[in-house]
Each structure stands twice: as C-alpha cells, then as structure tokens.
Design a protein around this motif. Sequence first.
Motif, PDB file in Angstrom:
ATOM      1  N   LEU A  14      -9.691   5.374  -9.378  1.00 42.98           N
ATOM      2  CA  LEU A  14      -8.377   4.626  -9.855  1.00 42.98           C
ATOM      3  C   LEU A  14      -7.672   3.713  -8.560  1.00 42.98           C
ATOM      4  CD1 LEU A  14      -7.126   7.457 -11.119  1.00 42.98           C
ATOM      5  CD2 LEU A  14      -7.941   5.728 -12.322  1.00 42.98           C
ATOM      6  N   ASP A  15      -7.324   2.770  -9.368  1.00 38.33           N
ATOM      7  CA  ASP A  15      -5.843   2.168  -8.232  1.00 38.33           C
ATOM      8  C   ASP A  15      -4.550   2.585  -8.828  1.00 38.33           C
ATOM      9  OD1 ASP A  15      -7.972  -1.127  -7.762  1.00 38.33           O
ATOM     10  OD2 ASP A  15      -8.090   0.178  -7.180  1.00 38.33           O
ATOM     11  N   VAL A  16      -3.990   2.703  -8.019  1.00 42.13           N
ATOM     12  CA  VAL A  16      -2.289   3.345  -7.804  1.00 42.13           C
ATOM     13  C   VAL A  16      -1.538   2.439  -7.591  1.00 42.13           C
ATOM     14  CG1 VAL A  16      -0.999   4.925  -7.241  1.00 42.13           C
ATOM     15  CG2 VAL A  16      -2.921   5.901  -7.539  1.00 42.13           C
ATOM     16  N   ARG A  17      -0.952   1.396  -8.331  1.00 37.81           N
ATOM     17  CA  ARG A  17      -0.102   0.276  -7.838  1.00 37.81           C
ATOM     18  C   ARG A  17       1.213   0.665  -7.769  1.00 37.81           C
ATOM     19  NH1 ARG A  17      -3.046  -4.125 -10.253  1.00 37.81           N
ATOM     20  NH2 ARG A  17      -1.412  -5.343  -8.411  1.00 37.81           N
ATOM     21  N   VAL A  18       1.062   0.562  -6.518  1.00 37.63           N
ATOM     22  CA  VAL A  18       1.967   0.685  -5.315  1.00 37.63           C
ATOM     23  C   VAL A  18       2.566  -0.887  -5.056  1.00 37.63           C
ATOM     24  CG1 VAL A  18       1.764   3.151  -4.739  1.00 37.63           C
ATOM     25  CG2 VAL A  18       1.577   1.357  -3.407  1.00 37.63           C
ATOM     26  N   GLY A  19       2.038  -1.743  -4.376  1.00 42.56           N
ATOM     27  CA  GLY A  19       2.907  -3.421  -4.374  1.00 42.56           C
ATOM     28  C   GLY A  19       2.981  -4.504  -5.047  1.00 42.56           C
ATOM     29  N   PRO A  20       2.358  -4.601  -6.183  1.00 46.00           N
ATOM     30  CA  PRO A  20       2.186  -5.570  -7.079  1.00 46.00           C
ATOM     31  C   PRO A  20       2.481  -6.590  -6.390  1.00 46.00           C
ATOM     32  CG  PRO A  20       2.935  -3.687  -8.491  1.00 46.00           C
ATOM     33  CD  PRO A  20       2.813  -3.040  -7.070  1.00 46.00           C
ATOM     34  N   GLY A  21       2.690  -7.891  -6.098  1.00 45.90           N
ATOM     35  CA  GLY A  21       3.320  -8.880  -5.961  1.00 45.90           C
ATOM     36  C   GLY A  21       3.724  -8.755  -4.751  1.00 45.90           C
ATOM     37  N   LEU A  22       3.827  -7.837  -3.502  1.00 48.22           N
ATOM     38  CA  LEU A  22       3.643  -7.600  -2.603  1.00 48.22           C
ATOM     39  C   LEU A  22       3.022  -8.195  -1.836  1.00 48.22           C
ATOM     40  CD1 LEU A  22       5.893  -4.526  -2.042  1.00 48.22           C
ATOM     41  CD2 LEU A  22       7.388  -6.219  -2.857  1.00 48.22           C
ATOM     42  N   VAL A  23       3.371  -8.932  -0.877  1.00 50.36           N
ATOM     43  CA  VAL A  23       2.605  -9.526   0.262  1.00 50.36           C
ATOM     44  C   VAL A  23       2.866  -8.913   1.777  1.00 50.36           C
ATOM     45  CG1 VAL A  23       1.360 -11.565  -0.857  1.00 50.36           C
ATOM     46  CG2 VAL A  23       3.670 -11.737   0.665  1.00 50.36           C
ATOM     47  N   GLY A  24       1.926  -9.543   2.671  1.00 48.15           N
ATOM     48  CA  GLY A  24       1.779  -8.954   4.402  1.00 48.15           C
ATOM     49  C   GLY A  24       2.898  -7.825   4.201  1.00 48.15           C
ATOM     50  N   GLU A  25       3.300  -8.084   5.462  1.00 49.38           N
ATOM     51  CA  GLU A  25       4.179  -6.912   6.460  1.00 49.38           C
ATOM     52  C   GLU A  25       4.218  -5.837   4.879  1.00 49.38           C
ATOM     53  OE1 GLU A  25       2.963  -5.643   9.127  1.00 49.38           O
ATOM     54  OE2 GLU A  25       2.078  -6.622   9.016  1.00 49.38           O
ATOM     55  N   GLU A  26       5.588  -6.856   4.286  1.00 49.23           N
ATOM     56  CA  GLU A  26       6.251  -5.658   2.981  1.00 49.23           C
ATOM     57  C   GLU A  26       5.450  -4.818   2.056  1.00 49.23           C
ATOM     58  OE1 GLU A  26       9.636  -7.105  -0.147  1.00 49.23           O
ATOM     59  OE2 GLU A  26       7.823  -8.685   0.383  1.00 49.23           O
ATOM     60  N   ARG A  27       4.006  -5.805   1.864  1.00 46.46           N
ATOM     61  CA  ARG A  27       3.045  -5.167   0.947  1.00 46.46           C
ATOM     62  C   ARG A  27       2.134  -4.093   2.164  1.00 46.46           C
ATOM     63  NH1 ARG A  27      -0.293  -5.846  -3.289  1.00 46.46           N
ATOM     64  NH2 ARG A  27      -2.212  -4.397  -3.364  1.00 46.46           N
ATOM     65  N   LEU A  28       2.269  -3.700   3.054  1.00 47.96           N
ATOM     66  CA  LEU A  28       1.552  -2.630   3.991  1.00 47.96           C
ATOM     67  C   LEU A  28       2.940  -1.786   4.556  1.00 47.96           C
ATOM     68  CD1 LEU A  28       0.059  -4.875   7.070  1.00 47.96           C
ATOM     69  CD2 LEU A  28      -1.215  -3.271   5.030  1.00 47.96           C
ATOM     70  N   ALA A  29       3.779  -2.086   4.032  1.00 49.07           N
ATOM     71  CA  ALA A  29       4.725  -1.322   4.056  1.00 49.07           C
ATOM     72  C   ALA A  29       5.113  -0.419   3.065  1.00 49.07           C
ATOM     73  CB  ALA A  29       6.170  -2.063   4.517  1.00 49.07           C
ATOM     74  N   ALA A  30       5.080  -0.592   1.383  1.00 46.52           N
ATOM     75  CA  ALA A  30       4.893  -0.600   0.635  1.00 46.52           C
ATOM     76  C   ALA A  30       3.300   0.651   0.844  1.00 46.52           C
ATOM     77  CB  ALA A  30       4.641  -0.471  -0.206  1.00 46.52           C
ATOM     78  N   LEU A  31       2.329   0.500   1.350  1.00 44.77           N
ATOM     79  CA  LEU A  31       1.515   1.244   0.773  1.00 44.77           C
ATOM     80  C   LEU A  31       1.604   2.426   2.099  1.00 44.77           C
ATOM     81  CD1 LEU A  31      -1.602  -1.341   0.936  1.00 44.77           C
ATOM     82  CD2 LEU A  31      -0.580  -0.664  -0.792  1.00 44.77           C
ATOM     83  N   GLU A  32       1.897   1.766   3.353  1.00 43.86           N
ATOM     84  CA  GLU A  32       2.127   3.125   3.654  1.00 43.86           C
ATOM     85  C   GLU A  32       3.243   4.266   3.654  1.00 43.86           C
ATOM     86  OE1 GLU A  32      -0.304   3.913   6.070  1.00 43.86           O
ATOM     87  OE2 GLU A  32      -0.743   1.613   6.782  1.00 43.86           O
ATOM     88  N   ALA A  33       4.198   3.613   2.840  1.00 40.22           N
ATOM     89  CA  ALA A  33       5.652   5.320   2.222  1.00 40.22           C
ATOM     90  C   ALA A  33       4.533   5.533   1.119  1.00 40.22           C
ATOM     91  CB  ALA A  33       5.929   3.931   1.712  1.00 40.22           C
ATOM     92  N   GLU A  34       3.871   4.514  -0.061  1.00 39.86           N
ATOM     93  CA  GLU A  34       2.642   6.011  -0.871  1.00 39.86           C
ATOM     94  C   GLU A  34       2.491   6.896   0.291  1.00 39.86           C
ATOM     95  OE1 GLU A  34       2.772   7.046  -4.906  1.00 39.86           O
ATOM     96  OE2 GLU A  34       4.102   6.684  -3.391  1.00 39.86           O
ATOM     97  N   CYS A  35       1.262   6.427   1.019  1.00 36.49           N
ATOM     98  CA  CYS A  35       0.633   7.112   1.676  1.00 36.49           C
ATOM     99  C   CYS A  35       1.108   8.730   1.776  1.00 36.49           C
ATOM    100  CB  CYS A  35       0.051   6.079   2.320  1.00 36.49           C
ATOM    101  SG  CYS A  35      -1.995   7.586   3.710  1.00 36.49           S
ATOM    102  N   ALA A  36       2.134   7.795   2.763  1.00 39.71           N
ATOM    103  CA  ALA A  36       2.398  10.036   3.590  1.00 39.71           C
ATOM    104  C   ALA A  36       3.605  10.026   2.468  1.00 39.71           C
ATOM    105  CB  ALA A  36       3.927   8.618   4.464  1.00 39.71           C
ATOM    106  N   ARG A  37       3.732   9.694   0.750  1.00 40.33           N
ATOM    107  CA  ARG A  37       4.266  10.612   0.389  1.00 40.33           C
ATOM    108  C   ARG A  37       3.696  11.228  -0.227  1.00 40.33           C
ATOM    109  NH1 ARG A  37       4.939  11.395  -5.621  1.00 40.33           N
ATOM    110  NH2 ARG A  37       4.036   9.328  -5.516  1.00 40.33           N
ATOM    111  N   LEU A  38       2.128  10.982  -0.437  1.00 40.30           N
ATOM    112  CA  LEU A  38       0.743  11.832  -0.918  1.00 40.30           C
ATOM    113  C   LEU A  38       0.245  12.572   0.132  1.00 40.30           C
ATOM    114  CD1 LEU A  38      -0.668   8.495  -2.830  1.00 40.30           C
ATOM    115  CD2 LEU A  38       0.794  10.311  -3.767  1.00 40.30           C
ATOM    116  N   ILE A  39       0.101  12.131   1.450  1.00 47.84           N
ATOM    117  CA  ILE A  39      -1.015  13.079   2.213  1.00 47.84           C
ATOM    118  C   ILE A  39       0.232  14.473   2.329  1.00 47.84           C
ATOM    119  CG2 ILE A  39      -0.945  14.137   4.470  1.00 47.84           C
ATOM    120  CD1 ILE A  39      -1.819  10.385   5.244  1.00 47.84           C
TER     121      ILE A  39
END
Length: 165
Positions: free
Chosen positions: A107-132
């Motif tokens: 499964l791919d959980v879409r958390v940063g569609p349309g985001l690129v670069g640092e903005e995308r990484l920030a969205a991915l890291e925020a969701e990672c922090a929520r899921l841990i």
Amino acid sequence: MNDTYSVSIVRLYADKDGESHFSDESLPLALAEFAPPAPAILFWCEVLGYVAPPPPEGFAGGDDFNRTLPPKQRDSWFACSDPSGAGPRLYFQRVPEGKVVKNRLHLDVRVGPGLVGEERLAALEAECARLIPLGAVRVRLLPADEENESCLVMQAVEGNEFCLD
C-alpha cells in the motif's frame, strides 16, 4: 492461538459513461501472524482515517455481536471504510495459512501528492512522526531521482511494508 489474516480492498472504477462502481474483485494481503486482529485493524483505521461499520441491528457494539458467534468464527473478520465514501473498503479476514512470502500487496499512503522537494519531505516526515507512536517503523527514505519524488518506506504493526508517498 495465532492466526493469519488477509485484507481485501474493494476497488472503485469508472465505466465508459463515467459512472463510478465498486468491483467485485478483491486483492488479498496476507498479514503476519497476530491474534486477535485488533492491532492491525486499529493501526490501518488510524493511518487511513477509516471507521468501523455500525454493529448489526440489536447489538450495542461489535464485541456484543462477536460473542454470539460460534468460537471458530469469533474475531475471524472485520471491515472498515472511508467515512467520506471516496476510498475503498478494507476487509480483514482470517486465513488458514501463514505469511510465507514478501508482501502480497504493497500500500502507498498518499500524504504529499503534488508536493516536491523540501515541502514534500516535510509532509512525509510529519506523517511518519504521527505513525510511529501507533506502532509503525521507519525503514528508509527513498530520495527523489529523475523520475520519482521522495517517499518513505515504513513497516506496519503486522510487519508488511508500505510507503508514505
């Protein structure tokens, strides 16, 4: 007793006239052994924002209904769905065999569609922090390349990998 469960995703598709329909096909996902299925179910409901259906008529809750089933059928299945109706329904079902191969479905959980670069990484890291705290494990970051944006590979509570995309 440890049981293995599978999850099926009922897919939504559009016909030639643009009308939306759910397919009758389902895609099995074998989950690692656990008993009862609650940890994985609760995890995926929280990850996806899904909810359990209401209990059958005449029962105060799912546990009340579950207790009325024969012992072999108790905790043998569970369904959850997207409350908005946009996402597919997930159906967890006990299966007799254990997981013997790598993920049968990823499964791919879409958390940063349309985001690129640092903005995308920030969205991915925020969701990672929520899921841990829910029991997910960070596996690795797949950095952006010429064809793909970055994504984070995670491991769910039952051991299957999924990506934050």
